[in-house]
Design an enzyme around this catalytic site. Structure first.
Site, short mmCIF file in Angstrom:
data_model
loop_
_atom_site.label_atom_id
_atom_site.label_comp_id
_atom_site.label_asym_id
_atom_site.label_seq_id
_atom_site.Cartn_x
_atom_site.Cartn_y
_atom_site.Cartn_z
N CYS A 229 57.34 2.18 18.74
CA CYS A 229 58.47 2.86 18.34
C CYS A 229 58.70 2.77 16.79
O CYS A 229 59.05 1.70 16.23
CB CYS A 229 59.79 2.37 19.11
N CYS B 208 62.30 1.90 15.42
CA CYS B 208 62.78 0.63 15.49
C CYS B 208 62.01 0.01 14.41
O CYS B 208 62.66 -1.03 13.91
CB CYS B 208 62.21 0.14 16.90
N ASP B 209 60.70 -0.23 14.20
CA ASP B 209 59.69 -1.15 13.60
C ASP B 209 59.28 -0.48 12.26
O ASP B 209 58.80 -1.39 11.48
CB ASP B 209 58.77 -1.46 14.45
#
Ligand code: NAP
Length: 332
Positions: free
Chosen positions: A157, A160-161
Site C-alpha cells: 500500500c 499507507c507507506d
C-alpha cells in the site's frame, strides 16, 4: 430495541478490560464476519444502536492493518498510530459498546433462509442480519522475501507507506492501474521508482500510463520479474530477471511495493450471493447485497479506495442500513 436472544451477550466484565464473550450464546441480531476497520466500525454502530451484535473475527483479527507499521493518514492521530494498535483500539471500542467478539474462523454460511446461519468449525451462529466485512488480500508474488521483509521495506500500500521512503530508490511491481497510480504517487518521495512489469505493455488506463511514461522519476523495466529480495534487517536489494533474455540485474533499493492486484475474501459466499467477475461482492443498493438482510462493507466490495478510513466508513453505512432494515423487519 429487539434482541435475538433474551440472554446476556456478556458473562463477565473485568473492571476496565474487554468483556468476556459468552461462547454458549449463538443467536444475535447482527453477525459481522471479519474484523478489519469495516467490521469493527459496524460493530460499534450496531451495538451502540442497541442490537445484539457478534463479530466473528477469524483467527488473525485486525485485517490488513496488522501487517503495516505506522498509519499516518487515519484522522484523529496527530502523530500517527501503529496499524496493530489502531485495530486493538477499534476492537476495544466495539467491545465497550457491547459487541461480542469471538476469534474464530467462519467455515460456512447459509443465507438461504432467515435467520441466517454462520458456521465455525465448532458452532452455528444465527443472525437476523449479516455484514460481510471479510476484506481483501493483496496478491503476492510468492517470493520468500515478501514474508521476511513484510513491514520492513516490502509493502502492499503506497498511500499507507510511501512517505517512509523519502529520498530512496523504490521498486513497484505490476502494470495495472494500482501499480501505475502507486508508482506515480511514490515519485513524490522517492529518488527513483523502478516499475517492474512482466510484459512489454501496461494494463493500466491510457491516461495513467501517459502520466507515468512522462514522469522522469519512473524507470520502466519491461518483460521483467523480481526474483529475489535481499537485505539485512530491511530491504536493501531487488534482483530482477528479464523474462526474454534471462539477464539478471540487482537494484539497490529502500523499499519494494507489490501492486499486482487484490483478491477479495469471498470464497465462502460465492454460491450464495452475487459476486462480480473478479469475486467482489456486488452491492445492489447502498450496502445491500443480492440477498435481503445480507450487507457488505469495506474492501470485500470496494476495489477502488481501499483505505482504512473508507472501510470504516462503509462499516458505519452498513450498520445504518441494517438499523433501517431490522426496524422495518420488526414492524412486519
Ligand atoms: P489489475 O488490473 O488486475 O492489474 C494487476 C497487474 O499486476 C497486471 O499488470 C498484471 O500483469 C500484474 N500481475 C498480476 N499477477 C502478477 C504476478 N504474479 N507477478 C507479476 N505481475 C503480476 O489490478 P489493479 O491494478 O490492482 O487494479 C484492480 C482494479 O482496480 C482495476 O479494475 C483497476 O482499473 C482499478 N483501479 C482503478 C484505479 C483508478 O482508476 N484510479 C486505481 C487502482 C485500481 P498483466 O498485465 O500481465 O496481467
Amino acid at each position: 430495541m429487539m434482541s435475538a436472544d433474551s440472554g446476556s451477550a456478556v458473562l463477565e466484565t473485568k473492571d476496565d478490560g474487554p468483556k468476556i464473550p459468552d461462547k454458549k450464546k449463538t443467536k444475535f441480531d447482527v453477525v459481522i464476519i471479519g474484523a478489519g476497520p469495516s467490521g469493527y466500525t459496524a460493530g460499534i454502530y450496531c451495538s451502540r444502536a442497541g442490537y445484539d451484535t457478534l463479530i466473528l473475527s477469524g483467527v488473525l483479527p485486525g485485517g490488513q492493518l496488522v501487517n503495516t507499521t505506522e498509519v499516518e493518514n487515519y484522522p484523529g492521530f496527530e502523530n500517527g498510530i501503529m496499524g496493530p494498535d489502531l485495530m486493538i483500539d477499534m476492537r476495544k471500542q466495539s467491545q465497550r459498546m457491547g459487541t461480542t467478539i469471538i476469534d474464530d474462523e467462519v467455515v460456512d454460511v447459509d443465507f438461504r433462509r432467515k435467520p441466517f446461519k454462520v458456521l465455525t468449525a465448532s458452532e452455528e451462529y444465527e443472525g437476523r442480519a449479516v455484514i460481510i466485512a471479510t476484506g481483501a488480500t493483496p496478491r503476492k508474488m510468492g517470493l520468500e522475501g515478501e514474508e521476511t521483509f513484510g513491514g520492513k521495506g516490502v509493502s502492499y500500500c503506497a498511500t499507507c507507506d510511501g512517505p517512509f521512503f523519502r529520498n530512496q530508490d523504490i521498486v513497484v511491481v505490476g502494470g495495472g492501474d494500482s501499480a501505475i497510480e502507486e508508482a506515480t504517487f511514490l515519485t513524490k518521495f522517492a529518488t527513483t521508482v523502478h516499475l517492474v512489469h512482466r510484459r512489454d505493455e501496461l494494463r493500466a488506463s491510457k491516461i495513467m500510463q501517459e502520466r507515468a511514461l512522462h514522469n522522469e522519476k519512473i524507470k520502466f523495466h519491461w518483460d521483467s520479474a523480481v526474483i529475489d529480495i535481499k537485505g539485512d534487517q530491511k530491504v536493501q536489494q531487488a534482483v530482477l530477471k528479464n523474462l526474454k533474455t534471462n539477464e539478471e540485474t540487482t537494484l539497490d533499493i529502500g523499499g519494494l511495493f507489490v501492486a499486482i492486484g487484490h483478491n477479495p475474501n469471498t470464497e465462502l459466499f460465492k454460491k450464495q450471493i452475487e459476486l462480480d467477475d473478479k469475486g467482489y461482492v456486488v452491492l445492489k443498493n447502498k450496502t445491500h447485497t443480492s440477498i435481503e438482510g445480507i450487507f457488505a462493507a469495506g474492501d470485500v466490495h470496494d476495489r477502488e479506495y481501499r483505505q482504512a478510513i473508507t472501510a470504516a466508513a462503509f462499516g458505519c453505512m452498513a450498520a445504518i442500513d441494517i438499523d433501517k432494515y431490522l426496524t422495518e423487519d420488526a414492524d412486519k
